[in-house]
Structure formats: structure tokens, C-alpha cells
Write a protein that holds these residues in place. Structure first.
Motif, mmCIF file in Angstrom:
data_model
loop_
_atom_site.group_PDB
_atom_site.id
_atom_site.type_symbol
_atom_site.label_atom_id
_atom_site.label_comp_id
_atom_site.label_asym_id
_atom_site.label_seq_id
_atom_site.Cartn_x
_atom_site.Cartn_y
_atom_site.Cartn_z
ATOM 1 N N ILE A 145 -9.014 -51.069 54.908
ATOM 2 C CA ILE A 145 -7.938 -50.705 53.998
ATOM 3 C C ILE A 145 -8.552 -50.473 52.626
ATOM 4 C CG2 ILE A 145 -7.448 -53.119 53.437
ATOM 5 C CD1 ILE A 145 -4.536 -52.400 53.144
ATOM 6 N N SER A 146 -8.011 -49.512 51.919
ATOM 7 C CA SER A 146 -8.575 -49.187 50.615
ATOM 8 C C SER A 146 -8.115 -50.198 49.558
ATOM 9 C CB SER A 146 -8.162 -47.772 50.189
ATOM 10 O OG SER A 146 -6.775 -47.719 49.898
ATOM 11 N N PHE A 147 -8.749 -50.129 48.411
ATOM 12 C CA PHE A 147 -8.468 -51.068 47.327
ATOM 13 C C PHE A 147 -7.020 -50.939 46.846
ATOM 14 C CE2 PHE A 147 -8.437 -52.249 42.827
ATOM 15 C CZ PHE A 147 -9.042 -53.496 42.857
ATOM 16 N N PHE A 148 -6.583 -49.729 46.570
ATOM 17 C CA PHE A 148 -5.246 -49.520 46.023
ATOM 18 C C PHE A 148 -4.161 -49.704 47.084
ATOM 19 C CE2 PHE A 148 -7.920 -47.150 43.021
ATOM 20 C CZ PHE A 148 -7.508 -47.745 41.838
ATOM 21 N N GLN A 149 -4.473 -49.479 48.346
ATOM 22 C CA GLN A 149 -3.497 -49.747 49.403
ATOM 23 C C GLN A 149 -3.180 -51.232 49.480
ATOM 24 O OE1 GLN A 149 -5.463 -47.958 52.775
ATOM 25 N NE2 GLN A 149 -4.177 -46.119 52.687
ATOM 26 N N SER A 150 -4.209 -52.066 49.370
ATOM 27 C CA SER A 150 -3.989 -53.512 49.395
ATOM 28 C C SER A 150 -3.202 -53.976 48.171
ATOM 29 C CB SER A 150 -5.340 -54.237 49.455
ATOM 30 O OG SER A 150 -5.164 -55.633 49.459
ATOM 31 N N LEU A 151 -3.523 -53.438 46.998
ATOM 32 C CA LEU A 151 -2.749 -53.786 45.801
ATOM 33 C C LEU A 151 -1.287 -53.382 45.948
ATOM 34 C CD1 LEU A 151 -5.122 -52.849 42.826
ATOM 35 C CD2 LEU A 151 -4.594 -55.114 43.716
ATOM 36 N N CYS A 152 -1.057 -52.237 46.551
ATOM 37 C CA CYS A 152 0.308 -51.757 46.753
ATOM 38 C C CYS A 152 1.096 -52.712 47.646
ATOM 39 C CB CYS A 152 0.278 -50.355 47.357
ATOM 40 S SG CYS A 152 1.884 -49.694 47.841
ATOM 41 N N VAL A 153 0.518 -53.115 48.766
ATOM 42 C CA VAL A 153 1.216 -53.999 49.701
ATOM 43 C C VAL A 153 1.483 -55.355 49.066
ATOM 44 C CG1 VAL A 153 1.009 -55.215 51.888
ATOM 45 C CG2 VAL A 153 0.338 -52.826 51.740
ATOM 46 N N LEU A 154 0.458 -55.944 48.441
ATOM 47 C CA LEU A 154 0.631 -57.260 47.827
ATOM 48 C C LEU A 154 1.647 -57.220 46.695
ATOM 49 C CD1 LEU A 154 -3.122 -58.370 47.714
ATOM 50 C CD2 LEU A 154 -1.342 -59.232 49.241
ATOM 51 N N GLY A 155 1.651 -56.129 45.941
ATOM 52 C CA GLY A 155 2.602 -56.017 44.840
ATOM 53 C C GLY A 155 4.030 -55.835 45.306
ATOM 54 N N TYR A 156 4.239 -54.993 46.308
ATOM 55 C CA TYR A 156 5.595 -54.768 46.801
ATOM 56 C C TYR A 156 6.165 -56.010 47.485
ATOM 57 C CZ TYR A 156 6.342 -49.812 45.850
ATOM 58 O OH TYR A 156 6.586 -48.606 45.228
ATOM 59 N N CYS A 157 5.298 -56.809 48.097
ATOM 60 C CA CYS A 157 5.778 -57.998 48.802
ATOM 61 C C CYS A 157 6.124 -59.141 47.859
ATOM 62 C CB CYS A 157 4.728 -58.451 49.822
ATOM 63 S SG CYS A 157 4.549 -57.318 51.214
ATOM 64 N N ILE A 158 5.996 -58.932 46.543
ATOM 65 C CA ILE A 158 6.500 -59.911 45.570
ATOM 66 C C ILE A 158 8.024 -59.801 45.438
ATOM 67 C CG2 ILE A 158 6.339 -60.663 43.148
ATOM 68 C CD1 ILE A 158 3.557 -59.649 43.045
ATOM 69 N N LEU A 159 8.618 -58.754 45.991
ATOM 70 C CA LEU A 159 10.055 -58.525 45.855
ATOM 71 C C LEU A 159 10.892 -59.728 46.299
ATOM 72 C CD1 LEU A 159 12.458 -56.652 45.268
ATOM 73 C CD2 LEU A 159 12.209 -55.751 47.595
ATOM 74 N N PRO A 160 10.639 -60.361 47.468
ATOM 75 C CA PRO A 160 11.458 -61.531 47.825
ATOM 76 C C PRO A 160 11.350 -62.662 46.809
ATOM 77 C CG PRO A 160 10.291 -60.695 49.751
ATOM 78 C CD PRO A 160 9.733 -59.967 48.568
ATOM 79 N N LEU A 161 10.170 -62.881 46.230
ATOM 80 C CA LEU A 161 10.019 -63.938 45.230
ATOM 81 C C LEU A 161 10.723 -63.575 43.930
ATOM 82 C CD1 LEU A 161 6.289 -64.935 45.835
ATOM 83 C CD2 LEU A 161 8.354 -66.147 46.556
ATOM 84 N N THR A 162 10.775 -62.288 43.609
ATOM 85 C CA THR A 162 11.535 -61.865 42.436
ATOM 86 C C THR A 162 13.024 -62.119 42.633
ATOM 87 O OG1 THR A 162 9.870 -60.139 42.056
ATOM 88 C CG2 THR A 162 11.936 -59.946 40.860
ATOM 89 N N VAL A 163 13.509 -61.863 43.837
ATOM 90 C CA VAL A 163 14.908 -62.177 44.153
ATOM 91 C C VAL A 163 15.138 -63.680 44.091
ATOM 92 C CG1 VAL A 163 16.685 -62.034 45.937
ATOM 93 C CG2 VAL A 163 15.137 -60.103 45.564
ATOM 94 N N ALA A 164 14.159 -64.470 44.561
ATOM 95 C CA ALA A 164 14.282 -65.927 44.496
ATOM 96 C C ALA A 164 14.361 -66.410 43.050
ATOM 97 C CB ALA A 164 13.092 -66.579 45.202
ATOM 98 N N LEU A 165 13.573 -65.810 42.166
ATOM 99 C CA LEU A 165 13.618 -66.194 40.758
ATOM 100 C C LEU A 165 14.967 -65.856 40.138
ATOM 101 C CD1 LEU A 165 12.323 -67.233 38.180
ATOM 102 C CD2 LEU A 165 11.279 -64.983 37.868
#
Length: 236
Positions: A145-165
Motif C-alpha cells: 500500500i502506498s504512503f498516502f493511501q494508508s494516511l487516507c484510510v487511517l484519517g477517514y477511520c477517525i470518523l467514528p471517534l469524532t462522532v463519539a467526541l
């Protein structure tokens, strides 16, 4: 007196014959076309014109990007094995979530020495530094997996924690107490598990089978730190 016949191997005879004498007997069939026109099919031209954004208005470009970000949010909310985030990666969604998370975790302090600025920078640095570290770990483990693809996935998956906050901020408006804390703890645990499941659904297949545990463990720590920051947050 008859003239002597020249032998076939005589060089004089070969030089007296035309060089392309045998080509006159070759004929081209009328059924075979010998000429044509090299053109680009009309469908290809239309597709190329549609995919070009040079003539696109700014409003259409912004709406198209927002729709793409919204689709990726839906893939995180309903996690399933898909390569959408990997194929059409972008960093707009992670940036929006990171800024939102940092703003909501910022403490409203009257003291000039604790004006909330360091808290914003702290959250911003933790999120991006953690995502970069996990990405480098994934590449060192042999992930495809490329560098920016991994950043994209990890960043988008913060969405549930943002909803939790967001939910925790609303719960904190009520009177503090053990019930208040238990509600926030339950919400944070559920959203933490949601982020783990969503991220592993996109990143699991990109790692070697015998090293997936080593790749998932830093992801677990990354979202655990963010969850702990959300759970221990108390506005001032």
C-alpha cells in the motif's frame, strides 16, 4: 551460327534482368482494403472530454470533491472489504476530521497561559504523527500500500471517534456523575471498536498474512490514544 546459351550462373545474365521483374506478377485482391483513416472513436473522445476538469467550474469541482468525501464517509460508517479508499484516495476528509477533532478537544480557558492553543497543536500533531508512524511501519513490514493511501484510510477511520467526541460533548452538558461517565465510556468503546474494524477492513489485505498482527497492533494503539483523549476530556 547459333549463339551460345548463357548459363544461369553467368553474372552477365543476372545484371541484364530488371531488379523487380518478378513483382509485376503480384496482384492485390480487390476485396482487401489498402487504405483507411486513422481516427479516434467518438465514444473515446466523449469519455476523455467528460473526464477532463479543465473546463469545469469551481462550484462543480467543489461539489464533486464533497460528494467523493461523503461516499468515503459512508464506506467507513458501513465498513466492508472494499478498495474505494485505496483507489480514490484523498486527504481532504482526514484533514476535516483532524481539525474538527482538535477544535472540539480544545479547552476554553480564560487564563492566557492556557488559552487552548497547545491543546489544538497537540491533537493535530498526535493524529498526523501517529498516522505517519503507522504508515512507515506498514511499509517496513512489506505492505503493498502506498504512503498516502494508508494516511487516507487511517484519517477517514477517525470518523467514528469524532462522532463519539460530539456525543460526549453533549453528555457533558448534563450533571457530572458516575452515570455520565459510564455513558461516555460506553460510547467511546463502541466507536473505538468501530474505527478498528473499519481500518482493518481496508488495510488487512495489504499486509503479508504472517505479519498482519504486527501491522494491526500500532493501529490499535493509535485509536486507543485518541479514544483516551476523548474520554478524559473535560471542558473548563
Amino acid at each position: 551460327m547459333a549463339e551460345a546459351e548463357e548459363s544461369p550462373g553467368d553474372p552477365g545474365t543476372a545484371s541484364s534482368r530488371p531488379l523487380f521483374a518478378g513483382l509485376s506478377d503480384i496482384s492485390i485482391s480487390q476485396d482487401i482494403p489498402v487504405e483507411g483513416e486513422i481516427t479516434i472513436p467518438m465514444k473515446s473522445r466523449i469519455r476523455e472530454f467528460d473526464s477532463s476538469t479543465l473546463n469545469e467550474s469551481v462550484r462543480n469541482t467543489i461539489m464533486r470533491d464533497l460528494k467523493a468525501v461523503g461516499k468515503k464517509f459512508m464506506h467507513v460508517l458501513y465498513p466492508r472489504k472494499s478498495n474505494t479508499l485505496l483507489r480514490d484516495w484523498d486527504l481532504w476528509g482526514p484533514l476535516i476530521l483532524c481539525v474538527t477533532l482538535a477544535l472540539m478537544l480544545q479547552r476554553d480557558s480564560v487564563d492566557s497561559e492556557k488559552d487552548g492553543g497547545p491543546q489544538f497543536a497537540e491533537v493535530f500533531v498526535i493524529v498526523w504523527f501517529g498516522a505517519v508512524t503507522i504508515t512507515l511501519n506498514s511499509k517496513l513490514l512489506g505492505g503493498n500500500i502506498s504512503f498516502f493511501q494508508s494516511l487516507c484510510v487511517l484519517g477517514y477511520c477517525i470518523l467514528p471517534l469524532t462522532v463519539a467526541l460530539l456525543i460526549c460533548r453533549l453528555v457533558l452538558l448534563a450533571d457530572p456523575g458516575p452515570v455520565n461517565f459510564m455513558v461516555r465510556l460506553f460510547v467511546v468503546i463502541v466507536m473505538f471498536a468501530w474505527s478498528i474494524v473499519a481500518s482493518t477492513a481496508f488495510l488487512a489485505d495489504s499486509q503479508p498474512p504472517n505479519r498482519r498482527a504486527l501491522a494491526v497492533y500500532p493501529v490499535f494503539l493509535f485509536y486507543f490514544v485518541i479514544s483516551w483523549m476523548i474520554l478524559t476530556f473535560t471542558p473548563q
